[in-house]
Motif scaffolding. Structure first.
Motif, PDB file in Angstrom:
ATOM      1  N   ILE A   2       0.828  -1.198   0.000  1.00 39.85           N
ATOM      2  CA  ILE A   2       0.000   0.000   0.000  1.00 39.85           C
ATOM      3  C   ILE A   2       0.867   1.256   0.000  1.00 39.85           C
ATOM      4  O   ILE A   2       0.502   2.273  -0.575  1.00 39.85           O
ATOM      5  CB  ILE A   2      -1.003  -0.029   1.174  1.00 39.85           C
ATOM      6  N   ILE A   3       2.039   1.173   0.641  1.00 40.57           N
ATOM      7  CA  ILE A   3       2.950   2.324   0.681  1.00 40.57           C
ATOM      8  C   ILE A   3       3.465   2.611  -0.722  1.00 40.57           C
ATOM      9  O   ILE A   3       3.546   3.773  -1.124  1.00 40.57           O
ATOM     10  CB  ILE A   3       4.114   2.035   1.665  1.00 40.57           C
ATOM     11  N   ARG A   4       3.793   1.584  -1.471  1.00 44.55           N
ATOM     12  CA  ARG A   4       4.244   1.782  -2.861  1.00 44.55           C
ATOM     13  C   ARG A   4       3.142   2.419  -3.695  1.00 44.55           C
ATOM     14  O   ARG A   4       3.399   3.279  -4.527  1.00 44.55           O
ATOM     15  CB  ARG A   4       4.649   0.449  -3.472  1.00 44.55           C
ATOM     16  N   LEU A   5       1.936   2.002  -3.486  1.00 45.11           N
ATOM     17  CA  LEU A   5       0.803   2.572  -4.219  1.00 45.11           C
ATOM     18  C   LEU A   5       0.627   4.043  -3.875  1.00 45.11           C
ATOM     19  O   LEU A   5       0.396   4.873  -4.767  1.00 45.11           O
ATOM     20  CB  LEU A   5      -0.470   1.781  -3.900  1.00 45.11           C
ATOM     21  N   ILE A   6       0.754   4.393  -2.619  1.00 42.74           N
ATOM     22  CA  ILE A   6       0.630   5.798  -2.201  1.00 42.74           C
ATOM     23  C   ILE A   6       1.771   6.625  -2.799  1.00 42.74           C
ATOM     24  O   ILE A   6       1.549   7.724  -3.317  1.00 42.74           O
ATOM     25  CB  ILE A   6       0.599   5.906  -0.663  1.00 42.74           C
ATOM     26  N   ILE A   7       2.993   6.093  -2.728  1.00 37.95           N
ATOM     27  CA  ILE A   7       4.143   6.811  -3.306  1.00 37.95           C
ATOM     28  C   ILE A   7       3.948   6.987  -4.810  1.00 37.95           C
ATOM     29  O   ILE A   7       4.181   8.071  -5.355  1.00 37.95           O
ATOM     30  CB  ILE A   7       5.458   6.067  -2.986  1.00 37.95           C
ATOM     31  N   PHE A   8       3.504   5.943  -5.487  1.00 38.56           N
ATOM     32  CA  PHE A   8       3.243   6.039  -6.918  1.00 38.56           C
ATOM     33  C   PHE A   8       2.181   7.096  -7.214  1.00 38.56           C
ATOM     34  O   PHE A   8       2.320   7.890  -8.150  1.00 38.56           O
ATOM     35  CB  PHE A   8       2.805   4.677  -7.473  1.00 38.56           C
ATOM     36  N   ALA A   9       1.118   7.134  -6.424  1.00 40.01           N
ATOM     37  CA  ALA A   9       0.040   8.119  -6.635  1.00 40.01           C
ATOM     38  C   ALA A   9       0.567   9.539  -6.430  1.00 40.01           C
ATOM     39  O   ALA A   9       0.234  10.456  -7.197  1.00 40.01           O
ATOM     40  CB  ALA A   9      -1.120   7.832  -5.693  1.00 40.01           C
ATOM     41  N   VAL A  11       3.736  10.604  -6.737  1.00 35.98           N
ATOM     42  CA  VAL A  11       4.646  10.910  -7.850  1.00 35.98           C
ATOM     43  C   VAL A  11       3.843  11.208  -9.117  1.00 35.98           C
ATOM     44  O   VAL A  11       4.139  12.157  -9.858  1.00 35.98           O
ATOM     45  CB  VAL A  11       5.648   9.754  -8.066  1.00 35.98           C
ATOM     46  N   PHE A  12       2.815  10.425  -9.375  1.00 34.85           N
ATOM     47  CA  PHE A  12       1.967  10.649 -10.544  1.00 34.85           C
ATOM     48  C   PHE A  12       1.273  12.014 -10.464  1.00 34.85           C
ATOM     49  O   PHE A  12       1.228  12.767 -11.435  1.00 34.85           O
ATOM     50  CB  PHE A  12       0.934   9.516 -10.657  1.00 34.85           C
ATOM     51  N   TYR A  13       0.753  12.365  -9.294  1.00 30.74           N
ATOM     52  CA  TYR A  13       0.071  13.649  -9.085  1.00 30.74           C
ATOM     53  C   TYR A  13       1.048  14.816  -9.298  1.00 30.74           C
ATOM     54  O   TYR A  13       0.724  15.788  -9.975  1.00 30.74           O
ATOM     55  CB  TYR A  13      -0.532  13.694  -7.684  1.00 30.74           C
ATOM     56  N   VAL A  14       2.235  14.725  -8.738  1.00 33.42           N
ATOM     57  CA  VAL A  14       3.243  15.785  -8.897  1.00 33.42           C
ATOM     58  C   VAL A  14       3.639  15.903 -10.365  1.00 33.42           C
ATOM     59  O   VAL A  14       3.797  17.007 -10.889  1.00 33.42           O
ATOM     60  CB  VAL A  14       4.472  15.513  -7.992  1.00 33.42           C
ATOM     61  N   GLY A  15       3.774  14.776 -11.044  1.00 27.80           N
ATOM     62  CA  GLY A  15       4.106  14.794 -12.466  1.00 27.80           C
ATOM     63  C   GLY A  15       3.037  15.493 -13.283  1.00 27.80           C
ATOM     64  O   GLY A  15       3.341  16.282 -14.178  1.00 27.80           O
ATOM     65  N   LEU A  16       1.772  15.215 -12.989  1.00 27.17           N
ATOM     66  CA  LEU A  16       0.675  15.885 -13.703  1.00 27.17           C
ATOM     67  C   LEU A  16       0.687  17.397 -13.455  1.00 27.17           C
ATOM     68  O   LEU A  16       0.460  18.189 -14.368  1.00 27.17           O
ATOM     69  CB  LEU A  16      -0.670  15.298 -13.284  1.00 27.17           C
TER      70      LEU A  16
END
Length: 87
Positions: A2-9, A11-16
């Protein structure tokens, strides 16, 4: 997991967000460049008396002739009257 999923989310949000800022700056830059490249005076016309080009918005028109000033218009019309022989 779940931590990887949160980190991915995150990073994805910051990228957008960064991509949105990049596109906004790019559009602003293009608008600025278009303003600079666009001639503000518009169409240019030639004075019938002195052959100087002036913006159409600033020129004076007498029938089909363009003039840069009222003095040149008057001189041209006076010359035409003198050639025609009319008083």
């Amino acid at each position: 997991m779940i931590i990887r999923l949160i980190i991915f989310a995150v990073v994805f949000y910051v990228g957008l967000k960064l991509y949105g800022l990049y596109r906004q700056r790019k559009l602003e830059h293009e608008e600025q460049r278009n303003k600079v490249n666009h001639h503000e005076g518009g169409k240019m016309v030639r004075c019938r008396w002195c052959d100087v080009h002036v913006p159409e918005e600033e020129a004076l028109r007498d029938q089909a002739q363009w003039f840069c000033s009222s003095a040149h218009r008057d001189r041209f019309l006076q010359e035409q009257q003198d050639k025609d022989g009319t008083p």
